[in-house]
Scaffold this active site. Structure first.
Site, PDB file in Angstrom:
ATOM      1  N   HIS A  22      -3.741   2.166  -1.729  1.00  0.00           N
ATOM      2  CA  HIS A  22      -3.843   2.318  -0.411  1.00  0.00           C
ATOM      3  C   HIS A  22      -2.955   1.489   0.287  1.00  0.00           C
ATOM      4  O   HIS A  22      -2.535   0.495   0.212  1.00  0.00           O
ATOM      5  CB  HIS A  22      -5.402   1.604  -0.416  1.00  0.00           C
ATOM      6  CG  HIS A  22      -5.659   1.793   1.162  1.00  0.00           C
ATOM      7  ND1 HIS A  22      -6.478   0.630   1.693  1.00  0.00           N
ATOM      8  CD2 HIS A  22      -5.720   2.638   2.159  1.00  0.00           C
ATOM      9  CE1 HIS A  22      -6.749   1.129   3.280  1.00  0.00           C
ATOM     10  NE2 HIS A  22      -6.297   2.135   3.344  1.00  0.00           N
ATOM     11  N   ASP A  68      -4.348   7.747   5.019  1.00  0.00           N
ATOM     12  CA  ASP A  68      -5.139   6.485   5.576  1.00  0.00           C
ATOM     13  C   ASP A  68      -5.760   6.895   6.840  1.00  0.00           C
ATOM     14  O   ASP A  68      -5.186   7.430   7.647  1.00  0.00           O
ATOM     15  CB  ASP A  68      -3.950   5.499   5.685  1.00  0.00           C
ATOM     16  CG  ASP A  68      -4.751   4.064   5.770  1.00  0.00           C
ATOM     17  OD1 ASP A  68      -5.818   4.025   5.869  1.00  0.00           O
ATOM     18  OD2 ASP A  68      -3.935   3.235   5.457  1.00  0.00           O
ATOM     19  N   TYR A 115      14.443   5.853   8.626  1.00  0.00           N
ATOM     20  CA  TYR A 115      15.279   5.688   7.543  1.00  0.00           C
ATOM     21  C   TYR A 115      14.519   4.115   7.035  1.00  0.00           C
ATOM     22  O   TYR A 115      14.422   3.956   5.514  1.00  0.00           O
ATOM     23  CB  TYR A 115      16.672   5.368   7.585  1.00  0.00           C
ATOM     24  CG  TYR A 115      17.383   6.524   7.951  1.00  0.00           C
ATOM     25  CD1 TYR A 115      16.896   7.939   7.492  1.00  0.00           C
ATOM     26  CD2 TYR A 115      18.564   6.820   8.540  1.00  0.00           C
ATOM     27  CE1 TYR A 115      17.518   9.114   7.690  1.00  0.00           C
ATOM     28  CE2 TYR A 115      19.419   7.696   8.936  1.00  0.00           C
ATOM     29  CZ  TYR A 115      18.596   9.128   8.510  1.00  0.00           C
ATOM     30  OH  TYR A 115      19.427  10.142   8.531  1.00  0.00           O
TER      31      TYR A 115
END
Length: 148
Positions: A22, A68, A115
């Site tokens: 998670h 999530d 990035y």
């Protein structure tokens, strides 16, 4: 081959998705993304590959990977340089895959911030997507216990 699992999910990808916990981030990137060099800085430390279009990869991944629901940035896309509000077809296709599994509206992340987020991710899957800005981040959610 396994029953009930999309056949494009190879053993390395399945192992990685299962190992993630998670809050871990997964990057699904296009062919132009610096996947190998970025992946060397991730938890996994190597790039994974599925040579298919980004939306097809997302559909397969999201068939086994929960997004999530506790954070606002669980689904993100790399924004077009200088055009943060531009939504390209590849982004629309990915949003449709996220929406299909009950996921949120993707947020936009500036290229260099994307990035940086990618380097902190658990893993990077480089796809065969050749359209520009086919780069996405998905934060892993939880699988609830069975009702009993």
């Amino acid at each position: 081959m396994l029953k009930g699992i999309d056949p494009i999910l190879n053993a390395d990808v399945l192992y990685t998705l299962r190992a993630m916990g998670h809050g871990d981030d997964l990057i699904i990137a296009d062919t132009n993304f610096p996947s190998d060099s970025v992946a060397r800085e991730t938890v996994l430390g190597k790039v994974l590959r599925i040579d298919r279009p980004a939306a097809e990869v997302a559909r397969a991944v999201l068939s086994v990977y929960p997004i999530d629901t506790f954070v606002d940035d669980a689904a993100a896309r790399m924004e077009v340089v200088g055009e943060p509000d531009t939504i390209l077809p590849v982004m629309e296709e990915m949003q449709a895959e996220v929406t299909a599994v009950g996921g949120p509206q993707m947020i936009s992340v500036e290229r260099y911030d994307f990035y940086d987020r990618s380097k902190k991710a658990y893993a990077v899957i480089q796809t065969g997507e050749r359209r520009f800005y086919g780069c996405f981040a998905f934060r892993k959610g939880v699988v609830p216990p069975d009702e009993g």
